[in-house]
Every structure is written in structure tokens, then in C-alpha cells.
Design a protein around this motif. Structure first.
Motif, short mmCIF file in Angstrom:
data_model
loop_
_atom_site.label_atom_id
_atom_site.label_comp_id
_atom_site.label_asym_id
_atom_site.label_seq_id
_atom_site.Cartn_x
_atom_site.Cartn_y
_atom_site.Cartn_z
N LEU A 89 0.82 -1.20 0.00
CA LEU A 89 0.00 0.00 0.00
C LEU A 89 0.86 1.26 0.00
CD1 LEU A 89 -2.73 -1.13 2.53
CD2 LEU A 89 -3.20 -0.29 0.20
N ILE A 90 1.84 1.31 0.89
CA ILE A 90 2.70 2.48 1.02
C ILE A 90 3.55 2.68 -0.23
CG2 ILE A 90 4.65 3.43 2.32
CD1 ILE A 90 3.22 2.14 4.83
N SER A 91 4.09 1.57 -0.78
CA SER A 91 4.92 1.69 -1.98
C SER A 91 4.11 2.18 -3.19
CB SER A 91 5.59 0.36 -2.31
OG SER A 91 4.66 -0.57 -2.82
N HIS A 111 -10.99 1.01 0.58
CA HIS A 111 -12.02 1.13 -0.45
C HIS A 111 -11.75 0.10 -1.54
CE1 HIS A 111 -13.60 4.71 1.38
NE2 HIS A 111 -12.38 5.23 1.42
N GLU A 112 -12.78 -0.25 -2.26
CA GLU A 112 -12.68 -1.25 -3.33
C GLU A 112 -11.63 -0.87 -4.37
OE1 GLU A 112 -13.21 -4.75 -5.11
OE2 GLU A 112 -14.42 -4.21 -3.37
N GLN A 113 -11.56 0.41 -4.75
CA GLN A 113 -10.59 0.82 -5.76
C GLN A 113 -9.14 0.68 -5.25
OE1 GLN A 113 -12.99 2.73 -4.49
NE2 GLN A 113 -12.34 4.82 -4.14
N THR A 114 -8.94 0.88 -3.95
CA THR A 114 -7.61 0.69 -3.36
C THR A 114 -7.24 -0.78 -3.41
OG1 THR A 114 -8.01 2.56 -1.88
CG2 THR A 114 -6.19 1.09 -1.30
N LYS A 115 -8.19 -1.61 -3.07
CA LYS A 115 -7.95 -3.06 -3.11
C LYS A 115 -7.61 -3.51 -4.53
CE LYS A 115 -10.13 -7.49 -2.17
NZ LYS A 115 -11.35 -8.17 -1.72
N LYS A 116 -8.35 -3.05 -5.49
CA LYS A 116 -8.08 -3.43 -6.88
C LYS A 116 -6.67 -3.02 -7.29
CE LYS A 116 -12.80 -3.40 -8.59
NZ LYS A 116 -13.81 -2.71 -9.40
N ALA A 117 -6.24 -1.85 -6.86
CA ALA A 117 -4.91 -1.36 -7.22
C ALA A 117 -3.79 -2.21 -6.64
CB ALA A 117 -4.74 0.10 -6.78
N ILE A 118 -3.94 -2.64 -5.39
CA ILE A 118 -2.84 -3.43 -4.80
C ILE A 118 -2.92 -4.90 -5.18
CG2 ILE A 118 -2.46 -1.85 -2.89
CD1 ILE A 118 -3.69 -4.13 -1.10
N MET A 119 -4.08 -5.36 -5.61
CA MET A 119 -4.23 -6.77 -6.01
C MET A 119 -3.89 -6.99 -7.48
SD MET A 119 -5.15 -8.51 -3.41
CE MET A 119 -6.47 -9.28 -2.53
N ALA A 120 -3.69 -5.92 -8.22
CA ALA A 120 -3.50 -6.02 -9.67
C ALA A 120 -2.31 -6.88 -10.08
CB ALA A 120 -3.38 -4.63 -10.27
N MET A 130 -3.94 -12.28 1.14
CA MET A 130 -4.30 -10.88 1.37
C MET A 130 -5.80 -10.73 1.63
SD MET A 130 -1.74 -9.11 -1.42
CE MET A 130 -2.30 -7.43 -1.20
N GLU A 131 -6.61 -11.54 0.98
CA GLU A 131 -8.07 -11.49 1.22
C GLU A 131 -8.40 -11.75 2.69
OE1 GLU A 131 -10.69 -10.79 -0.65
OE2 GLU A 131 -9.75 -10.64 -2.62
N LYS A 132 -7.54 -12.49 3.39
CA LYS A 132 -7.78 -12.81 4.79
C LYS A 132 -7.52 -11.63 5.72
CE LYS A 132 -9.16 -16.99 4.32
NZ LYS A 132 -10.57 -17.25 4.57
N VAL A 133 -6.82 -10.61 5.25
CA VAL A 133 -6.51 -9.47 6.12
C VAL A 133 -7.14 -8.17 5.63
CG1 VAL A 133 -4.35 -10.51 6.94
CG2 VAL A 133 -4.29 -8.92 5.01
N LEU A 134 -7.88 -8.22 4.53
CA LEU A 134 -8.50 -7.02 3.97
C LEU A 134 -10.00 -7.00 4.22
CD1 LEU A 134 -6.74 -6.85 0.49
CD2 LEU A 134 -6.12 -5.65 2.58
N VAL A 135 -10.52 -5.82 4.48
CA VAL A 135 -11.96 -5.63 4.66
C VAL A 135 -12.36 -4.41 3.84
CG1 VAL A 135 -13.80 -5.10 6.31
CG2 VAL A 135 -11.90 -6.57 7.00
N ILE A 136 -13.43 -4.58 3.07
CA ILE A 136 -14.01 -3.45 2.33
C ILE A 136 -15.25 -3.02 3.10
CG2 ILE A 136 -15.03 -2.67 0.15
CD1 ILE A 136 -12.07 -3.56 -0.08
N PRO A 137 -15.24 -1.81 3.68
CA PRO A 137 -16.43 -1.35 4.43
C PRO A 137 -17.63 -1.23 3.50
CG PRO A 137 -14.58 0.16 4.72
CD PRO A 137 -14.19 -0.81 3.67
N GLN A 138 -18.81 -1.37 4.06
CA GLN A 138 -20.02 -1.16 3.28
C GLN A 138 -20.02 0.27 2.78
OE1 GLN A 138 -23.32 -2.24 5.73
NE2 GLN A 138 -22.82 -4.40 5.69
#
Length: 148
Positions: A89-91, A111-120, A130-138
Motif C-alpha cells: 500500500l505504502i509503496s 475502499h474497493e478501488q484501493t484493493k483493486k490497485a494493490i491486487m492487480a 491478502m483477502e484474509k486481512v483485507l476488509v471493504i467497508p459497506q
């Protein structure tokens, strides 16, 4: 060579036992293995097993991390995945408390867009971890600020 053969034997045994998805069976086996092999070796087998499961049996992989996450090797593994994710995330230039935060369980909120960016650009195995440590708030929730 004997140590490698022993490791492979116990790794195969760990995979076999974990695939039953029976917590009591796994706990009994780990207790017995801790007694005969020691905690450090047991943790090595368990870590190698979950890494193997991330590639070969995702249903059991999820069961292990959902049901055995309090076990020391898996707790350590999730801490390392969290560190890896934070570094990523920081990099990529994401800012704490603006683009991501943490919940009470130490999971990373984003946010979903942040997740998409780091999962790309991560491997399938890394994505599962990573899915085990990430949460997308409603959508109605905000990412809580890290600062008070």
C-alpha cells in the motif's frame, strides 16, 4: 537427506489431516507432533501445509485460516501478510487514514478501488492470503481515521 524426507513425510501428513477440516483431529495431531518433533518443527510443517493448500485446495486453505487462525504459525503468517500488504500500500502511494485504516481485529480497511490497485499484480496465492486481512467497508461506512 533424512531430514528432507522427514519434512516431506510430515508435510504430506499435515495436508492429509487438514483436509478433513476437523478442528479436534487437527489439534490432537498437533499436540502429538509437538511432543514428538517439537514446536518449531511442527510450526514449519503447518506453515508449509497452508502455503501448499493455497495452491492446491483453496476450500481447505480458507477453512484452516478461518478456524485455526489462533494457532501460532497461522497467526504469525497473517501478521506477515498484513505487513506485506501495508508495504505494498505504502509503496503504491496510499496514505494511512485516508486510503486505508484498521479494524479492531487488526484487519486492513480500504475502499474497493484501493484493493483493486494493490491486487492487480499479485500471485493467486498472495491474493488468497491478502483477502484474509483485507476488509471493504459497506458503502455507507467511512474508513475510520488512524488519528484521534
Amino acid at each position: 537427506m533424512q531430514d528432507l524426507e522427514m519434512f516431506h513425510f510430515h508435510l504430506e501428513r499435515a495436508l492429509y489431516i487438514l483436509k478433513f477440516r476437523d478442528k479436534k483431529l487437527a489439534e490432537c495431531w498437533v499436540t502429538q507432533l509437538n511432543t514428538s518433533m517439537g514446536v518449531q518443527h511442527t510450526e514449519s510443517f503447518l506453515t508449509a501445509a497452508v502455503l501448499e493448500l493455497s495452491l492446491t485446495d483453496t476450500k481447505t486453505f480458507h477453512w484452516v485460516l478461518d478456524n485455526l487462525c489462533a494457532w501460532r504459525p497461522y497467526a504469525h503468517l497473517l501478521v506477515e501478510v498484513t505487513r506485506f500488504t501495508l508495504k505494498k500500500l505504502i509503496s503504491k502511494g496510499f496514505i494511512p487514514s485516508q486510503d486505508f485504516s484498521f479494524d479492531a481485529q487488526g484487519k486492513i480497511l480500504m475502499h474497493e478501488q484501493t484493493k483493486k490497485a494493490i491486487m492487480a499484480d499479485v500471485s493467486e496465492s498472495d491474493r488468497l492470503f491478502m483477502e484474509k486481512v483485507l476488509v471493504i467497508p459497506q458503502q455507507s461506512q467511512q474508513i475510520p481515521s488512524l488519528t484521534v
